[in-house]
Design a protein around this motif. Structure first.
Motif, PDB file in Angstrom:
ATOM      1  N   ARG A 195       9.242  44.068   7.264  1.00  0.00           N
ATOM      2  CA  ARG A 195       8.465  43.393   8.309  1.00  0.00           C
ATOM      3  C   ARG A 195       8.783  43.964   9.680  1.00  0.00           C
ATOM      4  NH1 ARG A 195       9.163  37.528   8.382  1.00  0.00           N
ATOM      5  NH2 ARG A 195       7.172  37.463   9.451  1.00  0.00           N
ATOM      6  N   ILE A 248       9.753  47.236  10.271  1.00  0.00           N
ATOM      7  CA  ILE A 248       9.164  48.562  10.431  1.00  0.00           C
ATOM      8  C   ILE A 248       7.639  48.517  10.418  1.00  0.00           C
ATOM      9  CG2 ILE A 248      11.152  49.854   9.525  1.00  0.00           C
ATOM     10  CD1 ILE A 248       9.581  50.212   6.948  1.00  0.00           C
ATOM     11  N   SER A 249       7.070  47.384   9.966  1.00  0.00           N
ATOM     12  CA  SER A 249       5.610  47.306   9.955  1.00  0.00           C
ATOM     13  C   SER A 249       5.039  47.320  11.372  1.00  0.00           C
ATOM     14  CB  SER A 249       5.140  46.061   9.202  1.00  0.00           C
ATOM     15  OG  SER A 249       5.440  44.899   9.942  1.00  0.00           O
ATOM     16  N   TRP A 250       5.892  47.131  12.390  1.00  0.00           N
ATOM     17  CA  TRP A 250       5.401  47.194  13.773  1.00  0.00           C
ATOM     18  C   TRP A 250       5.233  48.627  14.251  1.00  0.00           C
ATOM     19  CZ3 TRP A 250       3.038  43.457  16.098  1.00  0.00           C
ATOM     20  CH2 TRP A 250       3.330  42.142  15.747  1.00  0.00           C
ATOM     21  N   ILE A 251       5.878  49.581  13.556  1.00  0.00           N
ATOM     22  CA  ILE A 251       5.840  50.964  14.051  1.00  0.00           C
ATOM     23  C   ILE A 251       4.407  51.510  14.135  1.00  0.00           C
ATOM     24  CG2 ILE A 251       6.607  53.332  13.554  1.00  0.00           C
ATOM     25  CD1 ILE A 251       9.241  52.069  12.541  1.00  0.00           C
ATOM     26  N   PRO A 252       3.592  51.392  13.060  1.00  0.00           N
ATOM     27  CA  PRO A 252       2.217  51.915  13.206  1.00  0.00           C
ATOM     28  C   PRO A 252       1.364  51.088  14.162  1.00  0.00           C
ATOM     29  CG  PRO A 252       2.506  50.890  11.056  1.00  0.00           C
ATOM     30  CD  PRO A 252       3.866  50.956  11.679  1.00  0.00           C
ATOM     31  N   VAL A 253       1.794  49.884  14.494  1.00  0.00           N
ATOM     32  CA  VAL A 253       1.000  49.059  15.416  1.00  0.00           C
ATOM     33  C   VAL A 253       1.346  49.394  16.861  1.00  0.00           C
ATOM     34  CG1 VAL A 253       0.449  46.698  16.115  1.00  0.00           C
ATOM     35  CG2 VAL A 253       0.864  47.211  13.711  1.00  0.00           C
ATOM     36  N   ILE A 262       0.651  48.448   7.281  1.00  0.00           N
ATOM     37  CA  ILE A 262       1.491  49.184   6.343  1.00  0.00           C
ATOM     38  C   ILE A 262       0.777  49.392   5.016  1.00  0.00           C
ATOM     39  CG2 ILE A 262       3.417  48.752   4.794  1.00  0.00           C
ATOM     40  CD1 ILE A 262       5.178  48.746   6.826  1.00  0.00           C
ATOM     41  N   PRO A 317       0.575  43.365  11.018  1.00  0.00           N
ATOM     42  CA  PRO A 317       1.407  44.550  10.790  1.00  0.00           C
ATOM     43  C   PRO A 317       1.586  44.875   9.313  1.00  0.00           C
ATOM     44  CG  PRO A 317       2.406  43.103  12.399  1.00  0.00           C
ATOM     45  CD  PRO A 317       1.258  42.355  11.816  1.00  0.00           C
ATOM     46  N   LEU A 318       1.705  43.827   8.480  1.00  0.00           N
ATOM     47  CA  LEU A 318       1.853  44.071   7.039  1.00  0.00           C
ATOM     48  C   LEU A 318       0.611  44.764   6.484  1.00  0.00           C
ATOM     49  CD1 LEU A 318       3.563  40.862   5.595  1.00  0.00           C
ATOM     50  CD2 LEU A 318       4.452  43.181   5.587  1.00  0.00           C
ATOM     51  N   GLY A 339       0.014  54.393  18.014  1.00  0.00           N
ATOM     52  CA  GLY A 339      -0.235  53.199  17.205  1.00  0.00           C
ATOM     53  C   GLY A 339      -1.555  52.528  17.529  1.00  0.00           C
ATOM     54  N   LEU A 391      -1.895  52.092   5.470  1.00  0.00           N
ATOM     55  CA  LEU A 391      -1.307  53.413   5.690  1.00  0.00           C
ATOM     56  C   LEU A 391      -0.607  53.966   4.447  1.00  0.00           C
ATOM     57  CD1 LEU A 391       0.075  52.984   9.293  1.00  0.00           C
ATOM     58  CD2 LEU A 391      -1.554  54.705   8.547  1.00  0.00           C
ATOM     59  N   LEU A 417       2.688  58.932   9.775  1.00  0.00           N
ATOM     60  CA  LEU A 417       3.141  57.551   9.841  1.00  0.00           C
ATOM     61  C   LEU A 417       2.209  56.635  10.633  1.00  0.00           C
ATOM     62  CD1 LEU A 417       6.992  57.972  10.339  1.00  0.00           C
ATOM     63  CD2 LEU A 417       5.865  56.830   8.446  1.00  0.00           C
ATOM     64  N   THR A 418       1.246  57.214  11.354  1.00  0.00           N
ATOM     65  CA  THR A 418       0.356  56.357  12.143  1.00  0.00           C
ATOM     66  C   THR A 418      -1.102  56.662  11.801  1.00  0.00           C
ATOM     67  OG1 THR A 418       0.468  57.995  13.902  1.00  0.00           O
ATOM     68  CG2 THR A 418       1.858  56.038  14.143  1.00  0.00           C
ATOM     69  N   PHE A 419      -1.979  55.800  12.290  1.00  0.00           N
ATOM     70  CA  PHE A 419      -3.408  56.056  12.158  1.00  0.00           C
ATOM     71  C   PHE A 419      -3.743  57.266  13.025  1.00  0.00           C
ATOM     72  CE2 PHE A 419      -3.110  51.564  11.035  1.00  0.00           C
ATOM     73  CZ  PHE A 419      -3.880  51.549   9.883  1.00  0.00           C
ATOM     74  N   TYR A 454       6.028  53.500   3.604  1.00  0.00           N
ATOM     75  CA  TYR A 454       5.016  52.443   3.580  1.00  0.00           C
ATOM     76  C   TYR A 454       4.633  52.092   2.150  1.00  0.00           C
ATOM     77  CZ  TYR A 454       4.428  53.503   8.557  1.00  0.00           C
ATOM     78  OH  TYR A 454       4.626  53.701   9.882  1.00  0.00           O
TER      79      TYR A 454
END
Lengths: 278, 279
Positions: free
Chosen positions: B114, B116-121, A29, A25-26, B126, A32, A41-43, A239
């Protein structure tokens, strides 16, 4: 453990998955934050740019990011110094028996266990009743120390448990005073661990959130600013901010690791030098 | 002894001023009365009556305890095997150090980032949903991935797994390797070694890790707010909502109840395993 067994491969695969879980997840971010100016905010990535890093410098985009970053940095530095000094001093005290040692130890451990929001609320209320203003450098500093000192003290326990008292006895036999022994013998030997305590003190403070919340006053620290931004910022600038602060944390950790390594080598070299002479 | 006192004094002063007195303040204020804009020193039990008289309290505690239990189970399973891998499978000391650091470093970065890093996943568009849609495993995005109980527990595990790994790793490193060799020589299978030698000897580490994880989740309010999308309640969130309305005595009473519950859980865990020998 017994050569390349299936269990070993399974363990390695599980560990690799865990690392992916930690860093995946890091990295999302990180990638992005290089979104194009029209990206979301997303791919998928809508082009590549450093637009959002530039936006960090604009006050209307992220509020007082620079101010809160500087506050967190200064607070982290003060907490680091205080954690090292107070933990070392207390660590030395706990090598001997003194009345109240048990009680003090339990209170310090309780500081780890009591939910942070309660500590924060308690400090906030206390300052309110005493008619004092909460501020990051007063109540905020105290709140951070309640979180970093227990870790510092537990590390000092581990350090002094393994400490060979013969070094001190030799110094004393040769006429060194208590202060001299501490400065020239004890501190150099445990220096790598003290650097570790410092690192923990700085990073725990720099990222502290819950204990700071009600004890910080009007000028926020960085994690509190970021928390506030999560509700009202819906662009990749969030991000970019995450990438910058995480990058900063990584840099700090790297500096400390290099320092620890250097100190360990220096101590080892000195020790072999001393052994060779005697 | 005077010297030891002087050396311990800075620590004692800090914890007295910023832990003992503040918690005592909470206890005192929890029996105060209040109006919309002021605190009134008093001795009333109405705040506690409100806490215990409301079904919301019980529902919120149930929800928080459920989060704590789920997070505990998952972090225990992950933490045990990661610690086991590091302690017994990695044989070189250097690699052990490097891999341990690889696990530790993310825990020294910001919890909020850490989370909010789950939001794009996990979001609607996502990475996980896109991948599953692309592979035609699903026809429409899975909604439960983000802003749900699932993402909340996932985030807790992500944030707190290390608190389980480190103490277990620590106790495992102290297990005498000869005991394991003896078990193997006596004909124990790999699984029997784990069950009858490693697990019993790792208990103190497991207990310390469990105390950390459970108390962290019980007191949390930011992760549940960020990751449940306002769907779930937690005791910490309930307290912080009362603070938003400046109901300090009500929040203080709630805080005292939470403190009692957390200390009771910790005492229960200490009964199962005596961790004092470890320190």
């Amino acid at each position: 453990m017994h050569g390349r067994t299936p269990g070993c491969y399974l363990g390695t695969a599980f560990f690799a998955l865990f690392v992916l879980f930690l860093y995946g997840p890091l990295s999302a971010i990180f990638v992005l934050s290089f979104q194009g100016p029209d990206g979301g905010l997303t791919f998928p990535m809508n082009g590549w740019s450093v637009h959002w890093f530039g936006a960090l410098l604009e006050r209307q985009a992220v509020g007082d990011f620079q101010g809160s970053f500087l506050r967190s940095f200064e607070l982290g530095a003060v907490v680091m110094a205080a954690t090292v000094a107070i933990s070392l001093s207390a660590g030395l005290a706990f090598r001997r028996r003194f009345r109240g040692a048990g009680l003090l130890f339990y209170v310090v451990v309780a500081s780890l266990i009591i939910p942070s929001i309660l500590v924060s609320l308690g400090i906030g209320l206390l300052f309110r009743i005493l008619d004092l203003d909460t501020a990051w450098w007063s109540s905020g500093l105290g709140a951070h120390l309640t979180w970093t000192l227990p870790f510092g003290l537990l590390i000092m326990f581990a350090v002094f448990n393994r400490f060979d008292k013969a070094y001190e006895e030799v110094a004393r036999d040769q006429g060194a005073t208590g202060a001299q022994t501490l400065r020239h013998v004890v501190v150099p030997i445990i220096a790598p661990s003290l650097v570790g305590v410092g690192l923990l003190g700085f990073t725990l403070s720099y990222d502290e959130f819950a204990r700071t919340l009600l004890a910080v006053g009007t000028d926020l620290t960085l994690p509190l600013s970021i928390y506030g931004m999560t509700t009202n910022i819906t662009t990749p600038v969030l991000y970019a901010l995450g990438t910058v602060t995480t990058g900063f944390s990584f840099a700090v950790i790297a500096v400390f690791l290099v320092a620890t390594r250097w100190l360990q080598r220096r101590t080892a070299a000195r020790r072999s030098h001393v052994t060779a002479r005697t | 002894m005077v010297r030891a006192w002087l050396q311990a004094a800075p620590l004692a002063l800090v914890v007295a001023a910023f832990l003992v007195v503040p918690i005592a303040t909470l206890a005192v204020v929890s029996v105060w009365d209040y109006t919309e804009y002021d605190l009134i020193p008093d001795f009333v039990l109405t705040n506690y009556a409100d806490v215990f008289g409301s079904w919301v309290t019980y529902a919120t505690y149930a929800s928080t305890v459920r989060f704590a239990a789920l997070t505990w189970l998952v972090t225990l399973a992950i933490g045990f095997w990661i610690a086991y891998f590091l302690a017994f499978h990695v044989r070189s000391k250097t690699w052990q150090m490097v891999l341990f650091l690889v696990c530790t470093i993310p825990f020294l970065t910001s919890n909020v980032i850490r989370s909010i890093s789950w939001i794009p996943v996990l979001g609607r568009n996502g990475l996980v949903n896109s991948a599953l849609l692309h592979l035609r495993v699903i026809d429409q995005p899975l909604e439960f991935l983000l802003f749900s109980d699932f993402s909340t527990v996932l985030s807790y595990v992500h944030l707190y797994a290390l608190f389980m790994v480190v103490p277990i790793f620590n106790t495992m490193m102290r297990i005498d390797r000869a005991l394991i060799e003896a078990a193997v020589d006596a004909g124990a299978s790999g699984w029997q070694v784990v069950r009858d030698v490693v697990i019993p000897l790792s208990k103190p580490g497991i207990a310390i890790g469990s105390i950390f994880v459970v108390t962290l989740v019980m007191g949390d309010f930011s992760t549940v707010r960020l990751m449940s999308g306002g769907q779930s309640a937690s005791v910490g969130l309930m307290i912080s909502n009362q603070l938003a309305y400046l109901q300090y005595p009500a929040a203080a009473a709630n805080a005292m109840v939470l403190l009692a519950v957390v200390l009771a859980i910790v005492a229960g865990m200490m009964r199962v395993v005596d961790i004092r020998k470890e320190l």
